[in-house]
Design a protein around this motif. Structure first.
Motif, short mmCIF file in Angstrom:
data_model
loop_
_atom_site.label_atom_id
_atom_site.label_comp_id
_atom_site.label_asym_id
_atom_site.label_seq_id
_atom_site.Cartn_x
_atom_site.Cartn_y
_atom_site.Cartn_z
N ILE A 15 0.84 -1.20 0.00
CA ILE A 15 0.00 0.00 0.00
C ILE A 15 0.87 1.25 0.00
O ILE A 15 0.60 2.22 -0.73
N LEU A 40 -9.14 9.89 -5.99
CA LEU A 40 -9.53 10.78 -4.89
C LEU A 40 -8.93 12.17 -5.08
O LEU A 40 -9.59 13.18 -4.85
N TYR A 41 -7.69 12.20 -5.49
CA TYR A 41 -7.00 13.48 -5.74
C TYR A 41 -7.71 14.29 -6.82
O TYR A 41 -7.95 15.50 -6.67
N VAL A 95 0.99 4.35 -2.75
CA VAL A 95 0.85 5.76 -2.37
C VAL A 95 2.02 6.57 -2.90
O VAL A 95 1.85 7.64 -3.48
N VAL A 116 -3.92 0.49 -5.90
CA VAL A 116 -3.84 1.44 -4.78
C VAL A 116 -3.53 2.84 -5.32
O VAL A 116 -4.14 3.83 -4.91
N SER A 117 -2.59 2.90 -6.23
CA SER A 117 -2.20 4.18 -6.82
C SER A 117 -3.37 4.83 -7.57
O SER A 117 -3.61 6.03 -7.46
N ILE A 136 -6.61 4.37 -7.08
CA ILE A 136 -7.64 4.81 -6.12
C ILE A 136 -7.25 6.14 -5.50
O ILE A 136 -8.07 7.07 -5.40
N LEU A 137 -6.00 6.26 -5.09
CA LEU A 137 -5.52 7.50 -4.49
C LEU A 137 -5.58 8.65 -5.49
O LEU A 137 -5.99 9.77 -5.15
N LEU A 138 -5.18 8.39 -6.73
CA LEU A 138 -5.20 9.42 -7.76
C LEU A 138 -6.64 9.84 -8.10
O LEU A 138 -6.89 11.02 -8.39
N ALA A 143 1.78 7.07 -6.65
CA ALA A 143 0.80 8.10 -6.99
C ALA A 143 1.37 9.50 -6.76
O ALA A 143 1.22 10.40 -7.61
N LEU A 144 2.04 9.70 -5.64
CA LEU A 144 2.65 11.00 -5.34
C LEU A 144 3.73 11.34 -6.36
O LEU A 144 3.88 12.51 -6.76
#
Length: 294
Positions: A72, A196-197, A76, A189-190, A192-194, A79-80
């Motif tokens: 995870i 949300l961003y 993350v 995971v990446s 999903i985070l992106l 994605a960052l």
């Protein structure tokens, strides 16, 4: 020597060539950086989904807590990395951004030392110092062009730290997970985070012209599945430090593609700084012995 160890160098070479297209494709896209990054990860995970479902679902059930945390965390950090790097391309050139984002050895040396107790050789230290000098020269040259170009350089350098952490975590987890399972989980995971961003920023997810979708899918296939995935495969047999040094070849391909496709010419500072960084890589390759993961 295992077959994987023999094929790892070839996988890294193919990976470096394909990731060289990444910055070019981002520059060709008219989408927002977060949207481009999201679709890159989304399509990558979508393409891997059938392979994951076919014979790797059971592997997830046996994942230990540590593996879940590292996987995870890797997603993350990836994605960052994409958010900051794609943002950097809004301000600076492909050559500058790509050179700086591939300064991974500076961070890999430190991370590999603390996480895997890898010895930092004098040659590696000299290479790192020379590479820093090259990056500073690029930054000073871009500062003369515009302050925003320097902002782009800084974003690219920070994104470099994130992608190095992503590779370091992968070096640990890949000892216990197959490539398909690891990459599918990390890319998911990446993505999903992106997503949300993008939603938080209120960026549009579409509709887009056909050429934009071609760019998104191309980003998933070339620099991701044939780039990052091959690095993730190779990291089971070679050190993150070795891969990071090899990735320094990426700016060469990216600069050439940018010249012919985007018409971006190299400035004196970019050419000099980039050459210094690549010379440091050559010194490293000629003097360092094979690094074993302890």
């Amino acid at each position: 020597m295992q077959l994987g160890e023999k094929l790892a160098p070839l996988a890294i070479i193919i990976g470096v060539i394909t990731v060289s297209f990444s910055a070019i494709l981002v520059k060709l896209s008219s989408g927002e950086p977060g949207v481009i990054a999201f679709y890159r990860m989304f399509f990558s995970a979508l393409i891997l989904l059938p392979f994951f479902l076919r014979g790797h679902v059971k592997e997830v059930k046996h994942l230990q807590r540590k593996d879940w945390i590292l996987t995870i965390a890797a997603g993350v950090l990836l994605a960052l990395h994409f958010i900051l790097w794609f943002e950097s391309l809004q301000y600076t050139s492909v050559a500058s951004s790509t050179v700086l984002v591939t300064m991974q050895p500076l961070f890999a040396f430190v991370g590999a030392y603390f996480l895997f107790k890898e010895r930092i050789t004098p040659q590696a230290m000299i290479s790192a110092v020379v590479a820093i000098a090259g990056s500073v020269l690029i930054g000073l040259g871009d500062l003369q062009v515009s302050g925003m170009a320097l902002v782009g350089d800084i974003l690219a350098l920070i994104s470099c730290a994130f992608v190095t952490g992503y590779l370091l975590f992968g070096q640990s987890v890949r000892q216990n997970l197959t490539l398909t399972t690891y990459t599918f989980l990390v890319y998911s995971v990446s993505a999903i985070l992106l997503l949300l961003y993008v939603l938080i920023k209120g960026e549009s997810l579409g509709p887009f012209e056909v050429n934009e979708w071609v760019i998104f899918v191309s980003l998933a296939i070339l620099p991701t599945l044939f780039g990052h995935s091959l690095f993730n495969w190779a990291v089971k047999w070679v050190s993150t430090t070795v891969i990071s040094m090899a990735i320094l070849f990426e700016p060469v391909g990216a600069a050439v593609f940018a010249y012919f496709i985007l018409g971006e010419a190299l400035s004196v500072s970019q050419l000099t700084g980039g050459s210094i960084i690549l010379l440091s890589l050559g010194f490293f390759i000629l003097t360092i012995r094979r690094i074993k993961v302890s």
